[in-house]
Write a protein that holds these residues in place. Structure first.
Motif, mmCIF file in Angstrom:
data_model
loop_
_atom_site.group_PDB
_atom_site.id
_atom_site.type_symbol
_atom_site.label_atom_id
_atom_site.label_comp_id
_atom_site.label_asym_id
_atom_site.label_seq_id
_atom_site.Cartn_x
_atom_site.Cartn_y
_atom_site.Cartn_z
ATOM 1 N N ARG A 1 -2.951 -1.012 8.952
ATOM 2 C CA ARG A 1 -2.752 0.441 8.888
ATOM 3 C C ARG A 1 -1.558 0.851 9.759
ATOM 4 N N GLU A 2 -1.446 0.255 10.922
ATOM 5 C CA GLU A 2 -0.356 0.583 11.829
ATOM 6 C C GLU A 2 0.999 0.204 11.223
ATOM 7 N N SER A 3 1.090 -0.987 10.643
ATOM 8 C CA SER A 3 2.350 -1.420 10.034
ATOM 9 C C SER A 3 2.695 -0.534 8.831
ATOM 10 N N TRP A 4 1.679 -0.185 8.048
ATOM 11 C CA TRP A 4 1.854 0.750 6.934
ATOM 12 C C TRP A 4 2.390 2.087 7.442
ATOM 13 N N GLN A 5 1.878 2.546 8.577
ATOM 14 C CA GLN A 5 2.334 3.812 9.151
ATOM 15 C C GLN A 5 3.790 3.717 9.603
ATOM 16 N N VAL A 6 4.177 2.556 10.140
ATOM 17 C CA VAL A 6 5.581 2.363 10.525
ATOM 18 C C VAL A 6 6.478 2.407 9.288
ATOM 19 N N ALA A 7 6.008 1.851 8.189
ATOM 20 C CA ALA A 7 6.771 1.946 6.942
ATOM 21 C C ALA A 7 6.998 3.410 6.571
ATOM 22 N N HIS A 8 5.942 4.218 6.705
ATOM 23 C CA HIS A 8 6.036 5.646 6.378
ATOM 24 C C HIS A 8 6.897 6.389 7.378
ATOM 25 N N VAL B 1 0.862 -1.180 0.000
ATOM 26 C CA VAL B 1 0.000 0.000 0.000
ATOM 27 C C VAL B 1 0.905 1.240 0.000
ATOM 28 N N ASP B 2 0.726 2.099 -0.971
ATOM 29 C CA ASP B 2 1.602 3.259 -1.143
ATOM 30 C C ASP B 2 1.564 4.156 0.094
ATOM 31 N N ILE B 3 2.720 4.399 0.681
ATOM 32 C CA ILE B 3 2.788 5.203 1.905
ATOM 33 C C ILE B 3 2.569 6.683 1.638
ATOM 34 N N CYS B 4 2.633 7.084 0.389
ATOM 35 C CA CYS B 4 2.479 8.503 0.059
ATOM 36 C C CYS B 4 1.082 8.853 -0.423
ATOM 37 N N HIS B 5 0.147 7.944 -0.231
ATOM 38 C CA HIS B 5 -1.269 8.180 -0.494
ATOM 39 C C HIS B 5 -2.062 7.724 0.723
ATOM 40 N N ASP B 6 -3.333 8.018 0.743
ATOM 41 C CA ASP B 6 -4.171 7.580 1.852
ATOM 42 C C ASP B 6 -4.174 6.059 1.947
ATOM 43 N N PHE B 7 -4.272 5.556 3.176
ATOM 44 C CA PHE B 7 -4.296 4.107 3.388
ATOM 45 C C PHE B 7 -5.551 3.514 2.770
ATOM 46 N N ASP B 8 -5.365 2.535 1.904
ATOM 47 C CA ASP B 8 -6.477 1.880 1.228
ATOM 48 C C ASP B 8 -6.040 0.467 0.847
ATOM 49 N N LEU B 9 -6.666 -0.526 1.461
ATOM 50 C CA LEU B 9 -6.306 -1.916 1.189
ATOM 51 C C LEU B 9 -6.935 -2.461 -0.089
ATOM 52 N N HIS C 1 3.732 -7.848 10.139
ATOM 53 C CA HIS C 1 4.422 -6.956 11.067
ATOM 54 C C HIS C 1 5.857 -6.652 10.643
ATOM 55 N N GLN C 2 6.208 -7.025 9.421
ATOM 56 C CA GLN C 2 7.413 -6.486 8.795
ATOM 57 C C GLN C 2 6.898 -5.313 7.986
ATOM 58 N N PRO C 3 7.199 -4.069 8.376
ATOM 59 C CA PRO C 3 6.526 -2.907 7.772
ATOM 60 C C PRO C 3 6.608 -2.834 6.250
ATOM 61 N N LEU C 4 7.663 -3.343 5.675
ATOM 62 C CA LEU C 4 7.792 -3.264 4.223
ATOM 63 C C LEU C 4 7.031 -4.372 3.510
#
Length: 286
Positions: free
Chosen positions: A225-232, A100-108, A154-157
């Motif tokens: 969403r949380e793991s995606w946020q950690v990636a960002h 999920v692209d970290i530079c756009h809104d979270f959307d699965l 839970h591996q953010p990437l």
């Protein structure tokens, strides 16, 4: 037993990393051990009972008779071929991640088209395990996949990226250690995970009930969403020196000071994975 990191193995894995690759064995096994230490006796008995039937999987090359071996089974089976030389488990390659692209809104939705993403498969595996009418082979497979996929999430990437295959396209240096073809994804998969897990008190222990409840609260989507946020906020921010959404250069450097700052976040992700897997195993088998 904590194992030493072998540079030869590190080089080999860095050279073959892909978006479907996951935590090195140490990361997945640690998530599984945390979960096993924190599930109810009934769920623990259910795990043992199912894994005792792991021969039903038909993968003697890839054991799944303990929670540790089951935690890496989903990676072990990737190269297996059928009699015609076709991949036996190719259908599951995209189940290990959701970019999920970290530079756009979270959307699965785009990442999970047709259910082919890690969060959807986690939910599917729990349902299969809870349904006692599910055939034994399918329940064993669901358990092995579940144990592995919660670690992957839970591996953010595996949860967020910049259209760069979860950081696989980002060549990277790691402090004083720079094997050829190392990239941002493989750093989080292995080198950083190894350091985080071996830093400070062991993560494998029985956690207080209040801690378990707090960490394991929420839904699989919340965790995504949380793991995606950690990636960002952590993975890409550290790699790019501040703004994670600036154009990514062909090569980034993580110096020793930056690596030290990343360790707590990587450690927390392993802990979260273990306690959340424990909750799901309790719900499915306890």
């Amino acid at each position: 037993m904590i194992r030493a990191l072998l540079p030869a193995a590190a080089v080999a894995l860095a050279a073959t990393a892909s978006p479907a690759a996951a935590y090195w064995e140490f990361g997945h096994e640690t998530v599984a051990k945390i979960a096993y230490a924190n599930i109810t006796p009934k769920a623990r008995a259910g795990v043992r009972r199912l894994l005792a039937q792991s021969r039903l999987l038909g993968t003697p090359e890839c054991k799944a008779d303990t929670i540790e071996s089951a935690s890496v089974w989903a990676d072990c089976i990737k190269p297996l071929k059928d009699a015609n030389g076709q991949s036996r488990f190719g259908y599951a390659f995209s189940w290990h991640y959701q970019n999920v692209d970290i530079c756009h809104d979270f959307d699965l939705t785009p990442a999970c088209k047709d259910g082919n993403c890690v969060s959807t498969q986690i939910e599917r595996d729990v349902k299969l395990l809870r349904d006692r009418a599910t055939p034994a082979k399918e329940r064993v497979m669901a358990l092995a996949f579940l144990i592995h996929f919660v670690g992957d999430l839970h591996q953010p990437l595996h949860a967020g990226d910049k259209t760069d295959k979860g950081g696989n396209d980002v060549k990277a240096g790691y402090g004083d250690y720079a094997p050829p073809r190392l990239n941002l994804h493989s750093i989080w998969d292995g080198l950083l995970a190894e350091r985080a897990i071996t830093t400070g008190p062991s993560l494998v222990r029985r956690y207080p009930a209040a801690v378990r409840a707090k960490v394991a609260a929420g839904s699989v989507t919340d965790w995504s969403r949380e793991s995606w946020q950690v990636a960002h906020d952590v993975a890409y921010t550290a790699a790019l020196g501040g703004d994670p959404c600036v154009p990514t250069p062909p090569h980034v450097e993580l110096d020793n000071a930056t690596i030290a700052k990343l360790v707590p976040a990587a450690k927390l992700e392993v802990e979260r994975g273990g306690l959340r897997l424990a909750r799901l195993l309790d719900e499915a088998l306890g």
